[in-house]
Write a protein that holds these residues in place. Structure first.
Motif, PDB file in Angstrom:
ATOM      1  N   SER B   6       1.491  -1.471   0.351  1.00  0.00           N
ATOM      2  CA  SER B   6       0.083   0.360  -0.166  1.00  0.00           C
ATOM      3  C   SER B   6       0.796   1.675   0.070  1.00  0.00           C
ATOM      4  N   THR B   7       2.227   1.003   0.492  1.00  0.00           N
ATOM      5  CA  THR B   7       3.008   2.405   0.415  1.00  0.00           C
ATOM      6  C   THR B   7       3.558   2.951  -0.790  1.00  0.00           C
ATOM      7  N   PRO B   9       3.167   2.787  -3.766  1.00  0.00           N
ATOM      8  CA  PRO B   9       2.919   3.720  -5.200  1.00  0.00           C
ATOM      9  C   PRO B   9       3.069   4.546  -4.376  1.00  0.00           C
ATOM     10  N   ALA B  10       2.766   5.264  -3.138  1.00  0.00           N
ATOM     11  CA  ALA B  10       2.082   6.275  -2.515  1.00  0.00           C
ATOM     12  C   ALA B  10       3.887   7.644  -2.497  1.00  0.00           C
ATOM     13  N   ARG B  11       4.683   6.602  -2.293  1.00  0.00           N
ATOM     14  CA  ARG B  11       6.327   6.994  -2.537  1.00  0.00           C
ATOM     15  C   ARG B  11       6.400   6.794  -3.525  1.00  0.00           C
ATOM     16  N   ALA B  13       4.721   7.489  -6.408  1.00  0.00           N
ATOM     17  CA  ALA B  13       3.920   9.262  -7.482  1.00  0.00           C
ATOM     18  C   ALA B  13       5.003  10.644  -6.513  1.00  0.00           C
ATOM     19  N   ARG B  14       4.460  10.545  -5.205  1.00  0.00           N
ATOM     20  CA  ARG B  14       5.232  11.445  -4.627  1.00  0.00           C
ATOM     21  C   ARG B  14       6.123  11.892  -4.791  1.00  0.00           C
TER      22      ARG B  14
END
Lengths: 336, 280
Positions: B6-7, B9-11, B13-14
Motif C-alpha cells: 500500500s505504501t 505506489p504512494a512513495r 508518485a510522491r
C-alpha cells in the motif's frame, strides 16, 4: 511502518501568536476570532483542534490553508510561511471544508479528475489516482453518478478523496463528520485512521465532537475564545485530572445534602459535587473507594439508585479548563 | 506484506510530483474549468430553454408592438425588425451575463470555491472560464434568435461578415458584464446582489441606448449618455455591421472600446478574489 521523509521529524505546522478580528457589522462590537493562538503539529501525526462553534477552529484552518490572512502572528505549513508564499503552501496541502467541496452536477470521478488536473497532475495520473481513491473509499460503483445523488456519507468520503488527489503533505479536515448519521460517522473514522497511516501525511482535524478527537487524534488542543486552553495527547489530558470519577445517583426521596456530606467524609475522595440527585467525586482508585462510599451512604440512611465508575473523559478535561461543561458551551452557541 | 504494497505506489508518485509552470497552467486551468461549467449546463437543458423563451417573446412581441415606429419621420431604418434584431441580440447578452456570478455564488455556498482558492488553481482561469462559459450561452441564444428574426422579415444586409461582427460584439459585451457580475458575487456573496445588477443596471442601460428605439428620436441627454454606454457600443457595432454599406470606422471603434473594457473588467474582477479572501 510508513516511510518517513528526510524532514520526518520537523513540525508540519507551526502557528505562533495568531490573531484575527472580524468586523462586527451594524452596531455590533468586532469579533475576536483568534486571540494569540500558538501550536505545533509533528509531521506524520493527526492533530485535533477541539472546541465548540465559535471557538476559532475554522478561522485557524482558514489562515493555515491560505484562505484568509491573520492580522498578526506567523504560521508555517510544510515548512513554508503561509503569508509570504501562499502559492507554495497551496501545492502542499489538501483542504476539505466544512461544507462539501464537490460539484453536485459533476460525477464523483469527474470531481476527482478535475481536482487532480488543477493540482498539476497529468491526465493519465489523475485518472489512475481517481480510480484508486474511489476504490479506497468504496465509491467505485457510484463513480459515474452525479454527486447530487450521493448520500451524505458518500459525498463526505468523496470530499476527503478530493483533498487527497495530489498526495498532499498536510491535509486539513474541517469537521469531517458533522451532519453524518452514526454509521456514516463510524465509516469515516475508519477511513481517516487507515488513510493517515497509508498516506504518510499530517492531518489537522477540527471537530466539536469530543469522542472524535479522542479516537482519531494523537494530540489535541482545546480552543476556547480564540486561544488554546489545554493541549497534549488525549490520555495525558485525562491523566492530568488524576483518577476516576465516581458517580452516584441517589433515590428520589433521599436528601442530597446529607449524601454529599457522607461522601465528603471519606478520606480518599476529592472534588465532591452534587447536582440534583447525582453525587460526583474524584478518586485515585475508584474500585477501592466505591464500596466505602456505598457503605457510608447506607450508614447515613441515604438510599442509592445507581453507582458508576468512569475514567475521565475529554468532557471532564473541557470542564476543567474552560469552567463550562462541553454540552453547555455548545448550547450557549446555539442560543447566541 | 500488505503494508509495503500500500505504501509503495504512494512513495513512487510522491517523488514524481509534477513541477508546475504558472503560465501554461493558467490556460490549462481555464480549459478544465470551462469544461466543468459546460458539463453542468449540458446536464440541465431546461436552462437553455428558459434562456431562449424570453428573447423570442421580445422579438415577436416587440416586433409587432413597435412595428409602426419605423414609420415615424426621422427613423433611420426602413424596417423595424432590421433595426431591432441587433438590439434584441445584445439584450439577451446583457441580461444573461448579469447572472454570470450565480456560478460563484453556488460554489461559495458550498465549499467548492474555498477548495479552489486553497489549491494552485489560477484566479485568472476561475474568472475567464465563467466569462467563456457565458459567451457560449450568448452564442447559442444568438444562433437561435437570428433565424427567427429572418423568418419575421430581417434581411441582414451586411451578409456573413456582418453576422460575424454581430456575434463578436455580443461576446465582448458578455465578457464585460459577466466579469462585473462575478465581481459583485465575490464581494456581496449573495444571489440577491445579482438581482440588483439586473434590475438597477441592465434596464437603465437598455433604455439609455438605441436597442429598441432610435436615439435620434430621443431627448438630447439620452443621446449624450448613450455615447458612454457600453451596451450602446455593442448595439452600434452589431447594427452598423449588418447594414448594406457599414461605417467600418464606427464599427471597429466600438468593438475596440468593448474589447478594452472587457480586459479592464476581467482584471478588476480577478482582483476581487482578494476582497473575498480578506473577509473570509
Amino acid at each position: 511502518m510508513s516511510p518517513k521523509t528526510a524532514s520526518g521529524n520537523a513540525p508540519a505546522i507551526t502557528a505562533v501568536d495568531l490573531a484575527k478580528t472580524y468586523p462586527g457589522g451594524r452596531g455590533k462590537p468586532p469579533v475576536k476570532a483568534l486571540n494569540g493562538l500558538s501550536f505545533g503539529v509533528a509531521a506524520g501525526s493527526v492533530f485535533g483542534l477541539l472546541g465548540p462553534n465559535g471557538a476559532g477552529k475554522s478561522t485557524a484552518v482558514k489562515i493555515l490553508s491560505t484562505l484568509s490572512r491573520a492580522d498578526s502572528g506567523v504560521a508555517e505549513v510544510a515548512g513554508i510561511d503561509v503569508a509570504r508564499h501562499p502559492e507554495k503552501v497551496r501545492a502542499a496541502i489538501g483542504f476539505v471544508a466544512q461544507k462539501s467541496v464537490c460539484d453536485p452536477m459533476d460525477t464523483g470521478y469527474e470531481n476527482l479528475v478535475l481536482a487532480g488536473r488543477l493540482q498539476g497532475l497529468a491526465g493519465s495520473d489523475a485518472k489512475a489516482r481517481a480510480r484508486e481513491l474511489l476504490a479506497r473509499f468504496s465509491l467505485t460503483d457510484a463513480k459515474d453518478r452525479l454527486v447530487k445523488t450521493y448520500s451524505g456519507g458518500m459525498a463526505r468520503r468523496l470530499d476527503v478523496a478530493v483533498g487527497l488527489m495530489h498526495r498532499p503533505a498536510v491535509l486539513f479536515l474541517d469537521e469531517p463528520t458533522t451532519g453524518l448519521d452514526p454509521e456514516a460517522r463510524a465509516d469515516m473514522w475508519n477511513e481517516i485512521e487507515s488513510m493517515a497511516s497509508t498516506e504518510s501525511m499530517t492531518v489537522l482535524l477540527t471537530t466539536h465532537y469530543l469522542d472524535e478527537a479522542d479516537r482519531l487524534a494523537g494530540r489535541i488542543a482545546i480552543l476556547d475564545g480564540g486561544r488554546i486552553v489545554a493541549s497534549g495527547s488525549p490520555d495525558e489530558l485525562k491523566r492530568e485530572l488524576r483518577g476516576d470519577a465516581v458517580i452516584i445517583e441517589i433515590a428520589l426521596d433521599a436528601d442530597p445534602a446529607r449524601a454529599k456530606a457522607a461522601v465528603d467524609r471519606l478520606a480518599s475522595v476529592r472534588d465532591v459535587t452534587d447536582d440534583a440527585r447525582i453525587i460526583r467525586a474524584r478518586t485515585d482508585d475508584g474500585a477501592a473507594v466505591l464500596p466505602h462510599a456505598l457503605a457510608a451512604l447506607d450508614a447515613a440512611g441515604v438510599a442509592v439508585a445507581s453507582a458508576t465508575l468512569a475514567r475521565p473523559s475529554l468532557d471532564d478535561v473541557y470542564l476543567r479548563h474552560t469552567g463550562r461543561a462541553y454540552s453547555a458551551a455548545q448550547a450557549e452557541e446555539v442560543a447566541a | 506484506m500488505s503494508q509495503s504494497l500500500s505504501t509503495q505506489p504512494a512513495r513512487a508518485a510522491r517523488s514524481a510530483r509534477p513541477t508546475r509552470s504558472t503560465g501554461g497552467s493558467a490556460l490549462a486551468h481555464t480549459a478544465f474549468l470551462t469544461a466543468r461549467l459546460l458539463r453542468g449546463f449540458w446536464r440541465m437543458p431546461v436552462y437553455l430553454v428558459m434562456n431562449l423563451v424570453q428573447p423570442m417573446i421580445w422579438l415577436l412581441l416587440f416586433g409587432q408592438l413597435f412595428k409602426s415606429v419605423a414609420d415615424i419621420p426621422g427613423f433611420s431604418s426602413g424596417s423595424y425588425v432590421n433595426f431591432m434584431t441587433p438590439g434584441i441580440v445584445m439584450m439577451m447578452a446583457l441580461f444573461g451575463s448579469a447572472w454570470a456570478g450565480t456560478t460563484y455564488i453556488q460554489d461559495m455556498a458550498r465549499g467548492v470555491m474555498d477548495r479552489f482558492l486553497t489549491s494552485p488553481t489560477s484566479r485568472g482561469a476561475l474568472m475567464v472560464s465563467t466569462m467563456l462559459f457565458q459567451a457560449v450561452l450568448t452564442i447559442i441564444q444568438t444562433a437561435v434568435v437570428l433565424p427567427i428574426a429572418w423568418l419575421t422579415g430581417a434581411t441582414f444586409d451586411g451578409g456573413w461578415s456582418g453576422l460575424v461582427i454581430l456575434f463578436a460584439a455580443a461576446v465582448l459585451l458578455t465578457f464585460v458584464f459577466s466579469a462585473l457580475s462575478n465581481a459583485v458575487a465575490l464581494m456581496a456573496r449573495e444571489q440577491t446582489a445579482l438581482i440588483g445588477i439586473s434590475q438597477l443596471l441592465s434596464f437603465p442601460l437598455m433604455f439609455l441606448s438605441s436597442a429598441i428605439m432610435d436615439t435620434r428620436l430621443s431627448p438630447q441627454w439620452v443621446r449624450d449618455v448613450a455615447r458612454f454606454n457600453p451596451f450602446e457600443w455593442a448595439v452600434a457595432a452589431g447594427r452598423g455591421a449588418l447594414t448594406a454599406s457599414p461605417d467600418w470606422g464606427s464599427v471597429w471603434g466600438h468593438l475596440g472600446l468593448l474589447a478594452g473594457l472587457a480586459v479592464v473588467m476581467g482584471g478588476l474582477a480577478t482582483a476581487a478574489f482578494r476582497a473575498y479572501q480578506r473577509s473570509a
